[in-house]
Motif scaffolding. Structure first.
Motif, PDB file in Angstrom:
ATOM      1  N   GLN A  47       0.797  -1.218   0.000  1.00 39.86           N
ATOM      2  CA  GLN A  47       0.000   0.000   0.000  1.00 39.86           C
ATOM      3  C   GLN A  47       0.834   1.274   0.000  1.00 39.86           C
ATOM      4  N   LEU A  48       1.778   1.397   0.908  1.00 37.48           N
ATOM      5  CA  LEU A  48       2.499   2.662   1.086  1.00 37.48           C
ATOM      6  C   LEU A  48       3.932   2.521   0.596  1.00 37.48           C
ATOM      7  N   SER A  49       4.242   3.179  -0.520  1.00 41.15           N
ATOM      8  CA  SER A  49       5.606   3.090  -1.056  1.00 41.15           C
ATOM      9  C   SER A  49       6.412   4.363  -0.844  1.00 41.15           C
ATOM     10  N   MET A  50       5.755   5.507  -0.625  1.00 43.55           N
ATOM     11  CA  MET A  50       6.432   6.806  -0.569  1.00 43.55           C
ATOM     12  C   MET A  50       7.266   7.028  -1.833  1.00 43.55           C
ATOM     13  N   THR A  51       6.857   6.370  -2.909  1.00 43.50           N
ATOM     14  CA  THR A  51       7.530   6.465  -4.208  1.00 43.50           C
ATOM     15  C   THR A  51       6.446   6.486  -5.280  1.00 43.50           C
ATOM     16  N   THR A  52       6.549   7.385  -6.227  1.00 40.05           N
ATOM     17  CA  THR A  52       5.514   7.521  -7.242  1.00 40.05           C
ATOM     18  C   THR A  52       5.522   6.338  -8.208  1.00 40.05           C
ATOM     19  N   THR A  53       4.342   5.778  -8.428  1.00 34.47           N
ATOM     20  CA  THR A  53       4.141   4.748  -9.446  1.00 34.47           C
ATOM     21  C   THR A  53       3.308   5.348 -10.571  1.00 34.47           C
ATOM     22  N   TYR A  54       3.636   4.950 -11.797  1.00 32.57           N
ATOM     23  CA  TYR A  54       3.015   5.565 -12.981  1.00 32.57           C
ATOM     24  C   TYR A  54       2.251   4.516 -13.772  1.00 32.57           C
ATOM     25  N   ARG A  55       1.198   4.975 -14.471  1.00 33.58           N
ATOM     26  CA  ARG A  55       0.381   4.070 -15.273  1.00 33.58           C
ATOM     27  C   ARG A  55       0.132   4.677 -16.651  1.00 33.58           C
ATOM     28  N   ALA A  56       0.142   3.815 -17.664  1.00 32.63           N
ATOM     29  CA  ALA A  56      -0.139   4.240 -19.038  1.00 32.63           C
ATOM     30  C   ALA A  56      -1.194   3.317 -19.621  1.00 32.63           C
ATOM     31  N   ALA A  57      -2.084   3.856 -20.424  1.00 24.08           N
ATOM     32  CA  ALA A  57      -3.051   3.037 -21.148  1.00 24.08           C
ATOM     33  C   ALA A  57      -2.350   2.397 -22.339  1.00 24.08           C
ATOM     34  N   GLY A  58      -2.497   1.081 -22.491  1.00 24.04           N
ATOM     35  CA  GLY A  58      -1.907   0.387 -23.628  1.00 24.04           C
ATOM     36  C   GLY A  58      -0.547  -0.191 -23.317  1.00 24.04           C
ATOM     37  N   GLU A  59       0.083  -0.714 -24.361  1.00 25.02           N
ATOM     38  CA  GLU A  59       1.346  -1.442 -24.218  1.00 25.02           C
ATOM     39  C   GLU A  59       2.523  -0.495 -24.388  1.00 25.02           C
ATOM     40  N   HIS A  60       3.145  -0.115 -23.291  1.00 27.29           N
ATOM     41  CA  HIS A  60       4.263   0.828 -23.319  1.00 27.29           C
ATOM     42  C   HIS A  60       5.386   0.390 -22.382  1.00 27.29           C
ATOM     43  N   HIS A  61       5.448  -0.885 -22.054  1.00 26.11           N
ATOM     44  CA  HIS A  61       6.461  -1.317 -21.089  1.00 26.11           C
ATOM     45  C   HIS A  61       7.872  -1.282 -21.674  1.00 26.11           C
ATOM     46  N   ARG A  62       7.986  -1.197 -23.005  1.00 30.64           N
ATOM     47  CA  ARG A  62       9.312  -1.121 -23.640  1.00 30.64           C
ATOM     48  C   ARG A  62       9.685   0.294 -24.054  1.00 30.64           C
ATOM     49  N   ASP A  63       8.855   1.270 -23.727  1.00 33.05           N
ATOM     50  CA  ASP A  63       9.127   2.664 -24.094  1.00 33.05           C
ATOM     51  C   ASP A  63      10.040   3.322 -23.071  1.00 33.05           C
ATOM     52  N   PRO A  64      11.226   3.779 -23.447  1.00 30.69           N
ATOM     53  CA  PRO A  64      12.066   4.489 -22.480  1.00 30.69           C
ATOM     54  C   PRO A  64      11.464   5.830 -22.041  1.00 30.69           C
ATOM     55  N   ALA A  65      10.771   6.500 -22.939  1.00 35.51           N
ATOM     56  CA  ALA A  65      10.227   7.816 -22.634  1.00 35.51           C
ATOM     57  C   ALA A  65       9.045   7.712 -21.676  1.00 35.51           C
ATOM     58  N   ALA A  66       8.773   8.818 -21.009  1.00 33.34           N
ATOM     59  CA  ALA A  66       7.693   8.856 -20.023  1.00 33.34           C
ATOM     60  C   ALA A  66       6.406   9.417 -20.595  1.00 33.34           C
ATOM     61  N   VAL A  67       6.379   9.720 -21.900  1.00 31.57           N
ATOM     62  CA  VAL A  67       5.277  10.494 -22.465  1.00 31.57           C
ATOM     63  C   VAL A  67       3.914   9.868 -22.234  1.00 31.57           C
ATOM     64  N   HIS A  68       3.817   8.543 -22.245  1.00 35.09           N
ATOM     65  CA  HIS A  68       2.513   7.890 -22.078  1.00 35.09           C
ATOM     66  C   HIS A  68       2.150   7.654 -20.613  1.00 35.09           C
ATOM     67  N   TYR A  69       3.115   7.820 -19.723  1.00 34.49           N
ATOM     68  CA  TYR A  69       2.877   7.528 -18.307  1.00 34.49           C
ATOM     69  C   TYR A  69       2.407   8.785 -17.582  1.00 34.49           C
ATOM     70  N   THR A  70       1.185   9.183 -17.906  1.00 33.39           N
ATOM     71  CA  THR A  70       0.633  10.432 -17.382  1.00 33.39           C
ATOM     72  C   THR A  70      -0.255  10.233 -16.165  1.00 33.39           C
ATOM     73  N   ASP A  71      -0.542   8.996 -15.811  1.00 29.23           N
ATOM     74  CA  ASP A  71      -1.482   8.717 -14.732  1.00 29.23           C
ATOM     75  C   ASP A  71      -0.717   8.342 -13.457  1.00 29.23           C
ATOM     76  N   LYS A  72      -1.026   9.026 -12.372  1.00 28.80           N
ATOM     77  CA  LYS A  72      -0.472   8.677 -11.072  1.00 28.80           C
ATOM     78  C   LYS A  72      -1.475   9.095 -10.007  1.00 28.80           C
ATOM     79  N   VAL A  73      -1.355   8.502  -8.838  1.00 26.02           N
ATOM     80  CA  VAL A  73      -2.282   8.783  -7.752  1.00 26.02           C
ATOM     81  C   VAL A  73      -1.848  10.049  -7.024  1.00 26.02           C
ATOM     82  N   GLU A  74      -2.795  10.912  -6.726  1.00 29.29           N
ATOM     83  CA  GLU A  74      -2.518  12.112  -5.934  1.00 29.29           C
ATOM     84  C   GLU A  74      -3.358  12.087  -4.652  1.00 29.29           C
ATOM     85  N   PRO A  75      -2.801  12.412  -3.476  1.00 30.31           N
ATOM     86  CA  PRO A  75      -1.382  12.735  -3.271  1.00 30.31           C
ATOM     87  C   PRO A  75      -0.515  11.502  -3.494  1.00 30.31           C
TER      88      PRO A  75
END
Length: 423
Positions: free
Chosen positions: A163-191
């Motif tokens: 539950q508690l990582s104190m580290t940001t985790t990112y999510r992208a719609a679709g298959e982007h696990h091989r993408d070095p860039a962060a452009v698709h990883y726009t979703d994260k939990v706030e706070p």
């Protein structure tokens, strides 16, 4: 011996801890060299969070999930451990990768490596099961940050997570696990307190393995609530830095769970400490020492200020907590693991404080300090309450009188005698 002499009284809601079975994969069963723990986190059953959002209950469907960890040991090869421990259905992982973190959700392109499982890019993790990736060549040094990306084409259902990582985790719609860039990883939990999903461990291997690992076992004070998000300044992180600087490069593996109790399960605090000790401590690769900081949540019980994370029940006694600590010590010693007891830190001023609860804390601390049953003692209570007021010093907590801030976590790490961690 202490003037407080506890009588035997077994924990009331959890089975006694026992020594762990053999690890999931023997240290030298895959790849060359000896595998050692570089990073870990205890997994939990998915549940609704009362104080910050997670993706655990909804799970993932056609999502790539990108998670960042900081390893405490280096090597020439790396592999990851995944867990589906709290699901009744198999988990279909479509693809995964690992690489050196370039900042936020970006990965240094030249370091991106696909991960395989038994030679395949995809794998099915059985219900309540685990999986270890094949080794991949990726040189790492202590305190490198690694980014692990997992892609799930189908629906996962509720996710085994931390539950508690104190580290940001990112999510992208679709298959982007091989993408070095962060452009698709726009979703994260706030706070962005963050959570880790399915990821249970990272192991490294090299020609010269480090000394045996130290496992920090505890609740939110070990997990690091109150530390700085994405800065890795929890007490186990700072302890690892001290050890390396002193020429004692023991990896420090964080086995803390926020809201965790020693004796009983909690809907939002995970399995009881005595129940999870074998999995989260004794099954770690090359574990040599454990630091045990557990019991304050048992004392607080069902206070509403804790977000309902503690099940109602009769107040815990010092005898029960001491017997829980004794069970942990026995299990550690049965596996040749050195057990270091940490005193329970003050919480006067917190919403859940009571004089009766503080009396229990004082009695348990007296036993930890004087009984001689632990191999060594770390006095976190005195490190945070340097003036003996019964409160955490004002400049060492995050404002709630129970959780340290980054300065408090440094005071905890600095209070540890490094020689006490040696076998």
């Amino acid at each position: 011996m202490s003037s407080f002499e506890p009588r035997p009284c077994p924990p009331t809601h959890a089975a006694p801890v026992t020594a762990a079975p053999a690890p999931l994969v023997p240290p030298s069963a895959s790849g060359s060299g000896l595998w050692h723990g570089a990073w870990t986190t205890p997994v939990m059953r998915p549940s609704a969070a009362p104080w910050f959002e997670t993706w655990a209950e909804q799970g993932f469907t056609n999502h790539s999930v990108r998670q960042v960890v900081r390893v405490h040991s280096g090597g020439a090869q790396v592999r990851i451990r995944l867990s589906n421990a709290y699901s009744d259905t198999p988990l279909e992982l479509t693809g995964a990768s690992i690489g050196h973190t370039a900042g936020a959700a970006a990965v240094h392109p030249g370091t991106m490596r696909p991960l395989r499982f038994a030679g395949s890019h995809s794998t099915t993790i059985p219900a309540k099961g685990r999986a270890v990736s094949d080794p991949v060549s990726l040189p790492t040094e202590p305190f490198d940050r690694l980014t692990i990306s997992l892609y799930f084409r189908g629906a996962t259902g509720p996710a085994t997570y931390h539950q508690l990582s104190m580290t940001t985790t990112y999510r992208a719609a679709g298959e982007h696990h091989r993408d070095p860039a962060a452009v698709h990883y726009t979703d994260k939990v706030e706070p962005a307190y963050g959570s880790w999903y399915y990821l249970e461990g990272v192991e490294t291997s090299g020609k010269r393995p480090p000394p045996h690992s130290v496992v920090a076992f505890g609740d939110s004070l070990t997990d690091g609530f109150g530390a700085t998000i994405d800065r890795d300044d929890r007490y186990p992180d700072i302890l690892a830095e001290r050890l390396l600087a002193a020429g004692r490069p023991h990896p420090v593996l964080n086995a803390g769970i926020g809201s965790n109790k020693l004796l009983t399960d909690s809907p939002l605090g995970g399995d009881a400490g005595v129940a999870r000790f074998a999995r989260d401590v004794l099954e770690q690769p090359r574990v040599g020492t454990v630091i045990v900081l557990m019991g304050i949540n048992d004392i607080q019980q069902s206070n509403a200020a804790q977000g309902g994370t503690h099940s109602a029940g009769p107040p815990v006694t010092a005898r029960q907590l001491i017997d829980g600590h004794r069970a942990v010590i026995r299990a550690a010693h049965a596996r040749g693991v050195r057990a270091v007891g940490a005193t329970l830190t003050p919480y006067r001023g917190a919403a859940a404080w009571t004089s009766a609860g503080d009396t229990v804390r004082t009695q348990v601390n007296r036993w930890i300090r004087t009984s001689g049953e632990y191999d060594a003692v770390v006095d976190f209570a005195r490190a945070l309450d340097t003036d003996g007021t019964g409160r955490i010093r004002q400049d060492l907590h995050m404002g709630d009188h129970i959780h340290p801030n980054s300065a408090g976590y440094r005071a905890m790490a600095d209070a540890i005698d490094l020689t006490a961690l040696e076998q």
